[in-house]
Write an enzyme that holds these catalytic residues in place. Structure first.
Site, PDB file in Angstrom:
ATOM      1  N   ASP A  74      -2.692  34.621  63.936  1.00 49.60           N
ATOM      2  CA  ASP A  74      -1.439  34.811  64.013  1.00 49.60           C
ATOM      3  C   ASP A  74      -1.347  36.110  62.826  1.00 49.60           C
ATOM      4  OD1 ASP A  74       1.290  34.888  64.269  1.00 49.60           O
ATOM      5  OD2 ASP A  74       1.848  33.267  62.614  1.00 49.60           O
ATOM      6  N   HIS A  75      -0.936  37.188  63.342  1.00 49.10           N
ATOM      7  CA  HIS A  75      -0.646  38.505  62.488  1.00 49.10           C
ATOM      8  C   HIS A  75      -2.042  38.847  61.988  1.00 49.10           C
ATOM      9  CE1 HIS A  75       3.755  37.002  61.352  1.00 49.10           C
ATOM     10  NE2 HIS A  75       3.409  37.163  62.611  1.00 49.10           N
ATOM     11  N   CYS A 111       1.862  25.918  62.581  1.00 49.10           N
ATOM     12  CA  CYS A 111       1.749  27.436  62.214  1.00 49.10           C
ATOM     13  C   CYS A 111       1.508  27.292  60.549  1.00 49.10           C
ATOM     14  CB  CYS A 111       3.056  28.085  62.622  1.00 49.10           C
ATOM     15  SG  CYS A 111       3.015  29.913  61.866  1.00 49.10           S
ATOM     16  N   HIS A 165       8.146  25.933  67.173  1.00 47.93           N
ATOM     17  CA  HIS A 165       7.599  26.846  66.132  1.00 47.93           C
ATOM     18  C   HIS A 165       8.267  26.263  65.111  1.00 47.93           C
ATOM     19  CE1 HIS A 165       6.480  30.319  63.838  1.00 47.93           C
ATOM     20  NE2 HIS A 165       5.432  30.241  64.683  1.00 47.93           N
ATOM     21  N   TYR A 172       1.065  42.905  64.156  1.00 50.80           N
ATOM     22  CA  TYR A 172       0.275  42.531  65.347  1.00 50.80           C
ATOM     23  C   TYR A 172      -0.750  43.910  65.529  1.00 50.80           C
ATOM     24  CZ  TYR A 172       2.853  38.427  66.323  1.00 50.80           C
ATOM     25  OH  TYR A 172       3.542  37.061  66.212  1.00 50.80           O
TER      26      TYR A 172
HETATM   27  C1  DNO Z   1       6.298  36.466  64.719  1.00 52.76           C
HETATM   28  C2  DNO Z   1       6.376  35.007  64.853  1.00 52.76           C
HETATM   29  C3  DNO Z   1       7.408  34.638  65.659  1.00 52.76           C
HETATM   30  C4  DNO Z   1       7.048  33.324  66.435  1.00 52.76           C
HETATM   31  C5  DNO Z   1       8.249  32.610  67.614  1.00 52.76           C
HETATM   32  C6  DNO Z   1       7.862  31.526  68.170  1.00 52.76           C
HETATM   33  O1  DNO Z   1       5.493  36.882  64.589  1.00 52.76           O
HETATM   34  O2  DNO Z   1       6.431  34.329  63.771  1.00 52.76           O
HETATM   35  O3  DNO Z   1       7.521  35.587  66.894  1.00 52.76           O
HETATM   36  O4  DNO Z   1       6.058  33.154  67.107  1.00 52.76           O
HETATM   37  O5  DNO Z   1       9.426  32.645  66.877  1.00 52.76           O
HETATM   38  O6  DNO Z   1       9.006  31.161  68.839  1.00 52.76           O
END
Ligand code: DNO
Length: 403
Positions: free
Chosen positions: A360-361, A280, A242, A377
């Site tokens: 994501d988020h 990401c 990541h 989240y």
């Molecule tokens: C938070 C994320 C992190 C990420 C981890 C991957 O929301 O950016 O938790 O997913 O670091 O290892």
């Protein structure tokens, strides 16, 4: 063929249930065995228990996020080899249970960083914000880190000092709580239990990295990859590193997964499809040098997992999360390229052709305010992003079919 729609679920304690996720249209779950302490190997029975919970609800365990890498591995402490052996045991066990994708990160001391978890938009929704000056104030005034003033541009340090000198006790506590406790606590980051002062924990961790510069950290990552990747290949498991969030050095420590150069270095360190990365968009997009379509094009065959989210970059490297469709990231272009990559993998008979994607988020909105979800989240905000991306993807697929 659409991307595999996945969702990060924090295990049986998550306020959002697997039954609910099914209603949303989630196909696969992204989760970790959060109850197993970092550094221990994951036993087969524990893996199977989680897998069964997910499969009973008609979904699959698509990605492990994360299989956390102990600090000792990152700074090359004495127990490094033992910890790598434990890590390898987890890989073998995951492979034996049919779990084939693992997301991990190699950020020293701290995982993702935000300075405000309640950044308000005029419409009443809330997002996450990163202010570099406030983070630098945290380094100078809270951690008392020597050298912090020399590590950042003068205009940022000036702002940090102006903020830090006027910081109230309440603001200080909030910053500590945001940076160390709230954002790290629920992932696999620093755990703060009981009486121990989080700032002390943080300072002690930092001290362990004395002398670790970019070259050393890269060598430590290479050492780790040289041992785990052959095992991952044998076990049929693909690794997806990541990117750093934010993608730049902080705390006087190097960060080595921030730019295209970094990704190139890692991919060359051990050449294998099992040595892949997590594309990401949110993390990569807040470094102005990063050209996301370019990164995707250059390393598309190594993408093993996708995090989709958008950002808005301000002056001084400050940024906020701007939902999923609008912002710096051209989601249309990115989704189109990812769909093309899937097709090309399929045409080349690769077995890993379907890419797991998670929203994501998400912004906090509506009934999210009635729940204590993990920062970033929430249910409704993420669901909105999920629906937007799914709709955009549907449109692109139809358009490609007609062309
Ligand atoms: C938070 C994320 C992190 C990420 C981890 C991957 O929301 O950016 O938790 O997913 O670091 O290892």
């Amino acid at each position: 063929m659409s991307l595999e729609k996945t969702w990060r679920w924090f295990g049986p304690g998550d306020l959002i249930t697997l039954d609910e996720l099914r209603q949303i249209g989630v196909e696969g779950i992204v989760t970790s065995l959060h109850h197993i302490p970092k550094g221990r190997s994951w036993p087969v029975d524990e893996i199977l228990k989680a897998k069964q919970l997910i499969e009973e609800k008609g979904m699959r365990w698509s990605v492990v996020e994360s299989l956390p890498v102990s600090e000792e591995i990152k700074y090359a402490g004495e127990e490094r080899d033992q910890l790598i052996d434990n890590y390898i045991e987890s890989i073998r066990n995951l492979g034996a249970c049919g779990i084939d994708t693992v997301c991990y990160n190699f950020m020293p001391v701290i995982d993702w960083i935000r300075t405000d978890l309640h950044y308000k938009f005029p419409d009443g929704t809330e997002s996450l914000y990163f202010s570099l000056a406030e983070f630098v104030a945290f380094e100078i005034f809270i951690l008392n880190r020597e050298g912090a003033r020399d590590d950042y541009p003068d205009h940022v340090v000036e702002k940090a000092v102006a903020f830090g000198e006027k910081m109230t006790e309440k603001q200080r506590n909030e910053l500590v709580d945001t940076i160390i406790v709230k954002t790290q606590g629920f992932i696999d980051g620093i755990k703060v239990d009981g009486e121990i002062d989080p700032v002390r924990i943080f300072q002690n961790l930092l001290a362990l990295y004395d002398g670790v510069d970019q070259t050393v950290l890269r060598e430590n990552l290479k050492y780790f990859l040289e041992q785990i990747i052959p095992e991952a290949e044998k076990a049929g498991v693909r690794f997806a590193i990541h990117p750093d969030d934010p993608p730049m050095p902080v705390l006087g420590l190097p960060r080595i997964v921030s730019t295209a150069d970094d990704i190139r270095w890692i991919m060359n360190a051990v050449d294998s499809l099992s040595n892949g990365f997590t594309f990401c968009t949110g993390s990569l997009s807040v470094n102005p040098v990063n050209d996301l379509p370019g990164i995707l094009k250059e390393f598309s065959d190594k993408v093993q997992f996708v995090h989709l989210r958008n950002t808005h970059l301000e002056a001084n490297r400050n940024f906020y999360e701007s939902g999923h469709i609008s912002g710096r990231v051209d989601m249309y272009q990115i989704l189109k390229s990812l769909l093309g990559e899937q097709n090309s993998r399929k045409a080349h008979s690769r077995t890993d052709y379907r890419l797991p994607m998670r929203v994501d988020h998400g912004l906090r909105m509506l009934s999210d305010f009635n729940h204590d979800y993990n920062p970033g989240y929430p249910l409704i905000g993420r669901m909105k992003g999920f629906a937007e991306l799914r709709g955009l993807e549907y449109g692109i697929i139809r358009m490609l079919e007609q062309a």
